[in-house]
Design a protein around this motif. Structure first.
Motif, short mmCIF file in Angstrom:
data_model
loop_
_atom_site.label_atom_id
_atom_site.label_comp_id
_atom_site.label_asym_id
_atom_site.label_seq_id
_atom_site.Cartn_x
_atom_site.Cartn_y
_atom_site.Cartn_z
N UNK A 16 0.87 -1.18 0.00
CA UNK A 16 0.00 0.00 0.00
C UNK A 16 0.90 1.22 0.00
N UNK A 17 0.62 2.18 -0.88
CA UNK A 17 1.57 3.25 -1.15
C UNK A 17 0.89 4.61 -1.27
N UNK A 18 1.67 5.64 -1.01
CA UNK A 18 1.27 7.01 -1.33
C UNK A 18 2.51 7.77 -1.76
N UNK A 19 2.30 8.83 -2.54
CA UNK A 19 3.43 9.65 -2.98
C UNK A 19 3.40 11.05 -2.37
N UNK A 20 2.69 11.21 -1.26
CA UNK A 20 2.65 12.50 -0.58
C UNK A 20 3.86 12.66 0.33
N UNK A 21 4.18 13.92 0.64
CA UNK A 21 5.25 14.25 1.57
C UNK A 21 4.65 14.66 2.91
N UNK A 22 5.41 14.53 4.01
CA UNK A 22 4.89 14.97 5.31
C UNK A 22 4.45 16.43 5.27
N UNK A 23 3.30 16.72 5.84
CA UNK A 23 2.81 18.10 5.88
C UNK A 23 2.24 18.59 4.57
N UNK A 24 1.91 17.69 3.64
CA UNK A 24 1.39 18.10 2.34
C UNK A 24 0.01 18.73 2.48
N UNK A 25 -0.40 19.55 1.50
CA UNK A 25 -1.74 20.12 1.51
C UNK A 25 -2.81 19.04 1.40
N UNK A 26 -4.03 19.42 1.71
CA UNK A 26 -5.15 18.48 1.72
C UNK A 26 -5.30 17.74 0.40
N UNK A 27 -5.09 18.43 -0.70
CA UNK A 27 -5.40 17.86 -2.02
C UNK A 27 -4.22 17.19 -2.69
N UNK A 28 -3.14 17.05 -2.01
CA UNK A 28 -1.91 16.59 -2.65
C UNK A 28 -1.83 15.08 -2.73
N UNK A 29 -1.27 14.57 -3.83
CA UNK A 29 -0.84 13.18 -3.89
C UNK A 29 -1.86 12.17 -4.37
N UNK A 30 -1.43 10.92 -4.30
CA UNK A 30 -2.21 9.79 -4.80
C UNK A 30 -1.93 8.60 -3.89
N UNK A 31 -2.81 7.60 -3.93
CA UNK A 31 -2.63 6.37 -3.14
C UNK A 31 -3.00 5.19 -4.03
N UNK A 32 -2.29 4.08 -3.84
CA UNK A 32 -2.56 2.91 -4.68
C UNK A 32 -2.02 1.65 -4.00
N UNK A 33 -2.32 0.50 -4.60
CA UNK A 33 -1.84 -0.79 -4.12
C UNK A 33 -0.98 -1.45 -5.19
N UNK A 34 -0.09 -2.33 -4.75
CA UNK A 34 0.65 -3.18 -5.68
C UNK A 34 0.56 -4.62 -5.21
N UNK A 35 0.69 -5.52 -6.16
CA UNK A 35 0.78 -6.94 -5.84
C UNK A 35 2.01 -7.48 -6.55
N UNK A 36 2.85 -8.19 -5.82
CA UNK A 36 4.07 -8.77 -6.38
C UNK A 36 3.96 -10.28 -6.35
#
Length: 243
Positions: A16-36
């Motif tokens: 489970x992943x996100x590409x946001x940085x600590x303290x990012x604004x409310x609308x920032x970033x994305x979230x997704x899943x991976x399967x290996x």
């Protein structure tokens, strides 16, 4: 051979992943899943059907898309080794008809699906339960990783279903799509589109109603002061974006 004895290349690992940085604004970033599986990793994420990325495509049967995030770089991740039954649960979830909405974002789907598969909750709830955001998921991943760090080669081992976090999904997902709010909270949107959506929402009756709904919901909570603080912080961030 038990699940724990399997070599990393033999077992299925959920990320489970996100590409946001600590303290990012409310609308920032994305979230997704991976399967290996068998050394190959593939991503799955929830996207708005009207996102510009898909403007030339026919409407899919579900807003869960495969492979879009394969080249994305995550800033925070958590990994789980899956049993065969858990893998089947994940595969079933990726085939379900799911619709993106302002109460069912990319972070909602990633959080709920990971919880459904593993039993551990990576919370993404924000705005006192009105929606889910990648930045809140970042905080949850960081907190869990401090307790027990995971990697793709050393994932969290399967355990009995146990909710280690909290789900504040207090409002049901509506089938009625509001273009302004959906555009506002589409975390995968481009900055210019997001800025336009914020300006339109702040001036609209729907935007005022959204703020009123949040305030009313906060008044029902035991920790009303903390909830109000969350709302004020979110409004401040929206004002900064508007400025």
């Amino acid at each position: 051979m038990s699940d724990q004895d399997q070599r990393p290349s033999d077992r299925a690992v959920l990320g489970i992943h996100t590409n946001t940085e600590p303290g990012s604004p409310l609308l920032d970033g994305h979230a997704w899943l991976t399967i290996t599986r068998s050394g190959k990793t593939e991503a799955y994420g929830l996207w708005p059907a009207d996102h510009p990325r898909f403007s030339q495509e026919a409407a899919p049967p579900t807003d869960v898309r495969r492979g879009i995030e394969n080249g994305f770089e995550a800033t925070a991740s958590r990994y789980y080794a899956l049993t065969p039954d858990q893998l089947k649960t994940f595969e079933a979830a990726t085939r379900e008809k799911v619709t993106w909405a302002y109460t069912n974002t990319c972070a909602s789907w990633a959080s709920d699906t990971a919880h459904r598969v593993t039993g551990e909750r990576v919370s993404a709830s924000e705005l006192v339960g009105l929606t889910d955001t990648p930045r809140q998921m970042r905080e949850s991943i960081d907190a869990l990783e401090k307790q027990r760090r995971t990697t793709q080669d050393a994932p969290h081992q399967p355990t009995e279903a146990q909710d280690h976090g909290s789900s504040s999904r207090s409002l049901s997902t509506s089938d009625k799509r509001d273009p302004q709010v959906e555009q506002l909270l589409a975390s995968a949107g481009d900055p210019e589109r997001m800025r336009t959506a914020i300006e339109a929402l702040q001036e609209s009756a729907r935007g005022q109603a959204f703020a009123m709904d949040a305030s009313a919901h906060a008044a029902q909570l035991t920790h009303a002061e903390q909830a109000q603080g969350d709302l004020e912080r979110a409004r401040g961030e929206m004002s900064q974006q508007h400025a």
